[in-house]
Design an enzyme around this catalytic site. Structure first.
Site, PDB file in Angstrom:
ATOM      1  N   TYR A 112       0.827  -1.202   0.000  1.00 47.28           N
ATOM      2  CA  TYR A 112       0.000   0.000   0.000  1.00 47.28           C
ATOM      3  C   TYR A 112       0.868   1.261   0.000  1.00 47.28           C
ATOM      4  CZ  TYR A 112      -3.708  -3.258   1.432  1.00 47.28           C
ATOM      5  OH  TYR A 112      -4.588  -4.307   1.511  1.00 47.28           O
ATOM      6  N   PRO A 140     -15.910  -5.060   2.395  1.00 46.98           N
ATOM      7  CA  PRO A 140     -17.240  -5.555   2.782  1.00 46.98           C
ATOM      8  C   PRO A 140     -18.374  -4.607   2.391  1.00 46.98           C
ATOM      9  CG  PRO A 140     -16.131  -4.628   4.684  1.00 46.98           C
ATOM     10  CD  PRO A 140     -15.120  -4.642   3.569  1.00 46.98           C
ATOM     11  N   LEU A 141     -18.012  -3.387   1.958  1.00 50.42           N
ATOM     12  CA  LEU A 141     -19.017  -2.432   1.484  1.00 50.42           C
ATOM     13  C   LEU A 141     -18.972  -2.282  -0.028  1.00 50.42           C
ATOM     14  CD1 LEU A 141     -18.738   0.293   4.282  1.00 50.42           C
ATOM     15  CD2 LEU A 141     -20.322  -1.640   4.117  1.00 50.42           C
ATOM     16  N   GLY A 197     -17.205   0.752  -1.916  1.00 44.30           N
ATOM     17  CA  GLY A 197     -17.872   2.045  -1.873  1.00 44.30           C
ATOM     18  C   GLY A 197     -19.239   2.074  -2.511  1.00 44.30           C
TER      19      GLY A 197
END
Length: 327
Positions: A56, A201-202, A205
């Site tokens: 990252y 998990p969303l 976005g």
């Protein structure tokens, strides 16, 4: 905030963790002040588990967390990952030499001498699982990591690795629009006493009150070339999600809270790690562990968003190199 055990013999951590890929601007511009405010909101909201990686921002995510830990040294149990080289070209590497160098780099950037959970970011087919796990077992014996994890792997890979030395956690993409782990991985984790850690998990976005807008996406945002964010798939997906948004509102919840509560109820061993750049977005879903969906609500969600409802593959062919497939 509720708490769950990270692996069979691991520490107690918050039921909702924090994915720290967004804080380096991967999904849009940000700055150090905004990042520290976001991490402070996570800490103050009861989040004790944070997930980062060498990959990252070339270690920048770890550096930012390390800076925050100087002012709040016991804020988080830390997970990091290695296994993907980017120079001179992108490739997977699970060799002892590389993993040793990568771990030392992560420890240095984080400013710690111990990482609670250290994942293999992607499995390298040229390195035997036995050799890979032996390397990770050595890190545990040296006291440098508390346990090891695997990412984007199949149930069979997990079983092979776990038989050599117990695995603490498996991290794969999982949400109401990405359900592959329902084909055995979540169940295998439960059987073996391994935590299952869903990333995105969303829905990257999309499972929110204000879904991500394609016009606002800039490089290196992987959604730009992701099939689910390209037309006509994007419009079709938004049309389905709007029904779920209405359902959440009618049930007294915002959309990300409902989506995250559904993930949390897939098992007590499930510890999702949503990510965000801002405290404002984090505060929209941080209370999801306090929500219990009834059997009727679960069934209503499954009716609105049945397995396989999403339009488009979760990755493009170029993006899908590395994750293991199974059926």
């Amino acid at each position: 905030m509720q708490y769950r055990t990270l692996g069979a013999n691991g520490p107690q951590v918050s039921a909702i963790g924090f994915g720290a890929m967004s804080i380096i601007g991967f999904f849009g511009p940000t700055d150090d002040k905004t990042t520290h405010a976001c991490l402070s909101a996570a800490r103050d909201g009861g989040i004790t588990f944070i997930d980062t990686a060498e990959l990252y921002g070339g270690g920048r995510s770890e550096e930012l967390i390390g800076q925050f830990l100087k002012t709040s040294p016991h804020a988080f149990h830390i997970a990091s990952k290695a296994g993907i080289r980017v120079k001179p070209q992108r490739r997977f590497d699970n060799s002892k030499r590389y993993l040793t160098e990568a771990l030392e780099g992560s420890l240095r950037r984080l400013g710690v001498d111990h990482i609670d959970l250290y994942y293999i970011h992607r499995r390298d087919p040229d390195t035997a699982i036995e050799d890979m796990v032996e390397t990770l077992q050595g890190f545990i014996q040296q006291g440098k990591i508390g346990g090891y994890g695997l990412s984007e792997v199949s149930p069979t890979t997990l079983r092979r690795a776990h038989a050599i030395h117990p695995c603490r956690a498996v991290q794969n993409e999982y949400s109401l629009w990405t359900r592959l782990p329902d084909l055995g991985l979540i169940r295998t984790c439960s059987e073996l006493g391994v935590s299952f850690v869903p990333f995105s998990p969303l829905g990257r976005g999309m499972l929110t009150d204000a879904p991500a807008k394609r016009a606002a996406m800039v490089e290196p945002d992987l959604r730009i070339s992701n099939p689910r964010f390209q037309e006509p798939n994007l419009s079709d997906n938004l049309a389905v999600i709007s029904k779920f948004q209405n359902w959440a509102r009618d049930n007294g919840m915002n959309t990300p809270t409902a989506a995250l509560a559904w993930v949390l109820q897939r098992g007590d061993h499930v510890i999702p790690i949503p990510g965000t750049r801002t405290a404002a977005h984090l505060n929209q879903w941080i209370g999801a562990s306090e929500v219990h969906l009834s059997d009727t609500q679960i069934q209503e969600i499954e009716t609105l968003l049945p397995i396989g409802w999403a339009y488009g593959d979760r990755y493009s062919p170029a993006q899908n190199i590395g994750p293991e497939t199974y059926s």
